[in-house]
Design a protein around this motif. Structure first.
Motif, short mmCIF file in Angstrom:
data_model
loop_
_atom_site.label_atom_id
_atom_site.label_comp_id
_atom_site.label_asym_id
_atom_site.label_seq_id
_atom_site.Cartn_x
_atom_site.Cartn_y
_atom_site.Cartn_z
N ALA A 294 51.89 65.04 -8.02
CA ALA A 294 52.56 64.70 -9.28
C ALA A 294 53.75 65.64 -9.48
CB ALA A 294 51.57 64.81 -10.44
N TRP A 295 53.50 66.91 -9.24
CA TRP A 295 54.56 67.92 -9.39
C TRP A 295 55.71 67.66 -8.42
CZ3 TRP A 295 56.62 71.54 -6.03
CH2 TRP A 295 57.45 72.51 -6.62
N ALA A 296 55.35 67.42 -7.15
CA ALA A 296 56.38 67.22 -6.12
C ALA A 296 57.18 65.95 -6.38
CB ALA A 296 55.74 67.19 -4.74
N THR A 297 56.49 64.90 -6.84
CA THR A 297 57.18 63.63 -7.12
C THR A 297 58.23 63.81 -8.21
OG1 THR A 297 55.20 62.38 -6.48
CG2 THR A 297 56.82 61.22 -7.85
N ILE A 298 57.83 64.46 -9.30
CA ILE A 298 58.73 64.66 -10.43
C ILE A 298 59.94 65.52 -10.01
CG2 ILE A 298 58.93 65.86 -12.67
CD1 ILE A 298 55.96 64.87 -13.13
N HIS A 299 59.67 66.56 -9.23
CA HIS A 299 60.76 67.46 -8.85
C HIS A 299 61.60 66.91 -7.70
CE1 HIS A 299 59.96 70.72 -11.67
NE2 HIS A 299 58.74 70.20 -11.65
N HIS A 300 61.06 65.99 -6.92
CA HIS A 300 61.84 65.36 -5.86
C HIS A 300 62.79 64.30 -6.45
CE1 HIS A 300 62.91 63.71 -1.96
NE2 HIS A 300 62.49 62.51 -2.33
N LEU A 301 62.25 63.47 -7.32
CA LEU A 301 63.07 62.39 -7.89
C LEU A 301 64.04 62.92 -8.94
CD1 LEU A 301 60.38 59.57 -8.30
CD2 LEU A 301 62.25 59.63 -6.63
N GLY A 302 63.56 63.78 -9.81
CA GLY A 302 64.41 64.27 -10.90
C GLY A 302 64.87 63.11 -11.78
N ARG A 303 65.65 63.44 -12.78
CA ARG A 303 66.14 62.42 -13.71
C ARG A 303 66.90 61.31 -12.99
NH1 ARG A 303 66.53 62.54 -19.13
NH2 ARG A 303 66.02 64.74 -19.13
N ALA A 304 67.74 61.69 -12.02
CA ALA A 304 68.55 60.69 -11.31
C ALA A 304 67.65 59.71 -10.55
CB ALA A 304 69.52 61.38 -10.36
N GLY A 305 66.61 60.24 -9.92
CA GLY A 305 65.69 59.37 -9.17
C GLY A 305 64.92 58.43 -10.09
N TYR A 306 64.45 58.98 -11.22
CA TYR A 306 63.70 58.14 -12.18
C TYR A 306 64.61 57.05 -12.76
CZ TYR A 306 59.29 60.62 -11.96
OH TYR A 306 58.09 61.14 -11.51
N LEU A 307 65.88 57.41 -13.00
CA LEU A 307 66.82 56.40 -13.53
C LEU A 307 67.09 55.32 -12.49
CD1 LEU A 307 69.39 58.59 -15.50
CD2 LEU A 307 67.95 56.74 -16.44
N ARG A 308 67.23 55.73 -11.22
CA ARG A 308 67.48 54.75 -10.15
C ARG A 308 66.30 53.78 -10.04
NH1 ARG A 308 65.57 55.30 -5.12
NH2 ARG A 308 65.23 57.54 -5.30
N LEU A 309 65.08 54.32 -10.08
CA LEU A 309 63.91 53.44 -9.96
C LEU A 309 63.75 52.57 -11.20
CD1 LEU A 309 61.50 55.92 -8.16
CD2 LEU A 309 62.54 53.86 -7.21
N ALA A 310 64.05 53.14 -12.38
CA ALA A 310 63.97 52.34 -13.61
C ALA A 310 64.98 51.19 -13.55
CB ALA A 310 64.24 53.21 -14.84
N ALA A 311 66.16 51.45 -12.99
CA ALA A 311 67.18 50.39 -12.88
C ALA A 311 66.70 49.28 -11.94
CB ALA A 311 68.51 50.97 -12.40
N ALA A 312 65.99 49.67 -10.86
CA ALA A 312 65.45 48.65 -9.94
C ALA A 312 64.36 47.84 -10.63
CB ALA A 312 64.91 49.32 -8.68
N VAL A 313 63.53 48.50 -11.41
CA VAL A 313 62.48 47.78 -12.15
C VAL A 313 63.12 46.82 -13.16
CG1 VAL A 313 60.54 48.03 -13.74
CG2 VAL A 313 60.78 49.62 -11.84
N ARG A 314 64.19 47.28 -13.79
CA ARG A 314 64.88 46.43 -14.76
C ARG A 314 65.48 45.20 -14.08
NH1 ARG A 314 70.00 48.39 -18.29
NH2 ARG A 314 70.84 48.68 -16.20
N GLU A 315 66.03 45.41 -12.89
CA GLU A 315 66.60 44.29 -12.13
C GLU A 315 65.50 43.27 -11.81
OE1 GLU A 315 69.59 43.53 -11.51
OE2 GLU A 315 69.35 41.95 -10.01
N ALA A 316 64.36 43.75 -11.34
CA ALA A 316 63.24 42.84 -11.05
C ALA A 316 62.81 42.11 -12.32
CB ALA A 316 62.06 43.63 -10.46
N THR A 317 62.74 42.86 -13.42
CA THR A 317 62.30 42.28 -14.70
C THR A 317 63.25 41.18 -15.15
OG1 THR A 317 61.34 44.39 -15.32
CG2 THR A 317 61.76 42.84 -17.11
N ARG A 318 64.56 41.43 -15.08
CA ARG A 318 65.54 40.43 -15.50
C ARG A 318 65.43 39.17 -14.67
NH1 ARG A 318 70.90 44.26 -16.34
NH2 ARG A 318 70.40 44.91 -18.48
N ARG A 319 65.32 39.33 -13.34
CA ARG A 319 65.26 38.16 -12.47
C ARG A 319 64.00 37.33 -12.71
NH1 ARG A 319 67.56 39.22 -6.48
NH2 ARG A 319 69.14 40.76 -7.01
N PHE A 320 62.87 38.03 -12.74
CA PHE A 320 61.60 37.30 -12.95
C PHE A 320 61.59 36.62 -14.31
CE2 PHE A 320 58.29 37.94 -9.67
CZ PHE A 320 59.02 38.71 -8.76
#
Ligand SMILES: *Cc1c(COP(=O)(O)O)cnc(C)c1O
Length: 417
Positions: A294-320
């Motif tokens: 959990a610690w490594a995931t949060i520090h590896h992705l950081g805010r930029a990584g979480y935003l990138r993944l959130a944007a991908a989830v949003r893209e999937a959500t919009r299309r579906f």
């Protein structure tokens, strides 16, 4: 004739066992192919997985039963809790990592129960919307707390007036979800927390699903109703790092508004010949890998990584979502805030549609009112194929006569041949 249970007489080679395991996996859910819509939230990001696997290996054999024996883990746990406080906590908040959402919820109910008992309430009561996760019913059952489940409106959100009517002198905890699993809608947290605060009782926000996604969803500019400890009266929040926090299984955060509340969570026992025994969560012997991951995931992705993944989830959500709403007779229940939703229909028999989708390899969970969707970054690539199959499944099956009749025969004339 039933075979006698046996214990293996001889050991088998690692190679042999791994081959045997792989041979058994043919019917396992194909989440990597984007064919499942629950259970595994992972972004299927090879770099992240390589890191998580390395970290898991590093801590595979350790035991977090005693944090003081493994100060490195204690430090990582605190830093994950600090990250949670930064995203959805408040000054003075305190918390712990648990093994999952259910354990976080158990502990939130236990803290509320014990606090109510201290205040003289003999039979404490838990008030949740009917859409709250079954972990609340399970906790109430295990912990001897009465559970009152309040119906929700047509939009899937609980009505604060209905919750108010359900409150009593025995109420120890009021719950809202951010969002709830069945419909992906967020309950009116401000109103629920105010009702709880007026009576001096606790209010838990179950953000097991949304805790690690909604902050970034809001940062992307999407509307997110208030749900964090910035809302007065919210006293605890559960948020699963092993869902949209992108960690592997076994990590959830339970945050309390104060150290005093957290203290109710501690169990200390000094009457054991084996010595003083203390713990802050329900497990005894405890895996260490999820904490480090959990610690490594949060520090590896950081805010930029979480935003990138959130944007991908949003893209999937919009299309579906837009694709589903474009299919005649299908709709989305309520107005989901993020990437979890129910496909419903006043005319089609969705259980039968789900069966056709099963035959095409799409595993959609059945709910009381339709089919459930949880979208991950991996679903972007399969959206078109899914929507084409769903349109086929709806056309192939056609509106169910039974269901259509109940809705005044709507759709009878358009039944597919
Ligand atoms: C998954 C979930 C839970 C329970 O978490 P587990 O990790 O499965 O124990 C609780 N609440 C919500 C809203 C969830 O989605």
């Amino acid at each position: 004739m039933a075979e006698q249970p046996t214990f293996p007489d001889t050991g088998r080679s690692a190679e042999d066992l791994l081959a045997a395991i792989r041979a058994r996996r043919g019917d396992d859910a194909d989440w990597r192919g984007g064919r499942t819509f629950s259970l595994v939230y992972n972004p299927a990001d090879p770099d992240l997985e390589a890191l998580q696997e390395a970290v898991a290996l590093e801590y595979l054999h350790e035991n977090y039963l005693n944090p003081f024996a493994f100060p490195s883990l204690l430090q990582m746990e605190q830093e994950v809790v600090d990250a949670a406080i930064a995203l959805f906590g408040a000054p003075g908040a305190a918390g712990k990592l648990t093994g999952g959402g259910t354990e976080s919820i158990f502990l939130a109910v236990q803290v509320a129960r014990d606090r109510a008992r201290q205040a003289g309430v003999e039979a404490p009561q838990l008030v949740t919307p009917v859409t709250a996760h079954p972990a609340f019913a399970k906790a109430a059952h295990y912990l001897g707390v009465d559970h009152v489940a309040v119906p929700v409106g047509a939009d899937g959100r609980v009505d604060p007036a209905a919750v108010e009517a359900a409150l009593s002198d025995r109420t120890a905890l009021v719950v809202g979800s951010a969002p709830c699993y069945p419909y992906g809608v967020v309950d009116p947290i401000e109103e629920l927390a105010a009702l709880a605060a007026e009576r001096g009782v606790l209010c838990h926000v179950d953000a097991c699903l949304g805790g690690w996604l909604l902050p970034f969803w809001a940062e992307l500019g999407e509307p997110v109703p208030p749900w964090t400890m910035a809302v007065p009266g919210v006293t605890s929040i559960s948020a699963d790092v092993h869902k949209y926090g992108w960690c592997f299984k076994g990590a959830s955060v339970l945050l309390h508004r104060s150290k005093d509340l957290l203290r109710h969570q501690y169990f200390l026992y000094d009457a054991w010949p084996g010595g003083l025994y203390g713990s802050a969560t329900t497990a005894g012997t405890r895996p260490a890998a999820p904490i480090a991951a959990a610690w490594a995931t949060i520090h590896h992705l950081g805010r930029a990584g979480y935003l990138r993944l959130a944007a991908a989830v949003r893209e999937a959500t919009r299309r579906f979502r837009s694709g589903i709403e474009a299919i005649d007779g299908l709709q989305i229940t309520g107005d989901p805030v993020m990437s979890v939703m129910e496909i419903s229909s006043p005319v089609h028999d969705l259980a039968a549609v789900g069966d056709v989708m099963d035959d095409r390899g799409w595993k959609l969970d059945r709910q009381q009112g339709g089919l459930h969707l949880m979208l991950s970054p991996g679903h972007v690539a399969v959206a078109d194929e899914f929507l084409a199959d769903l349109a086929d499944a709806v056309a192939e099956h056609g509106p169910s006569r039974g269901v259509a009749a109940r809705y005044g025969g709507v759709g009878d004339e358009e039944e597919a041949g």
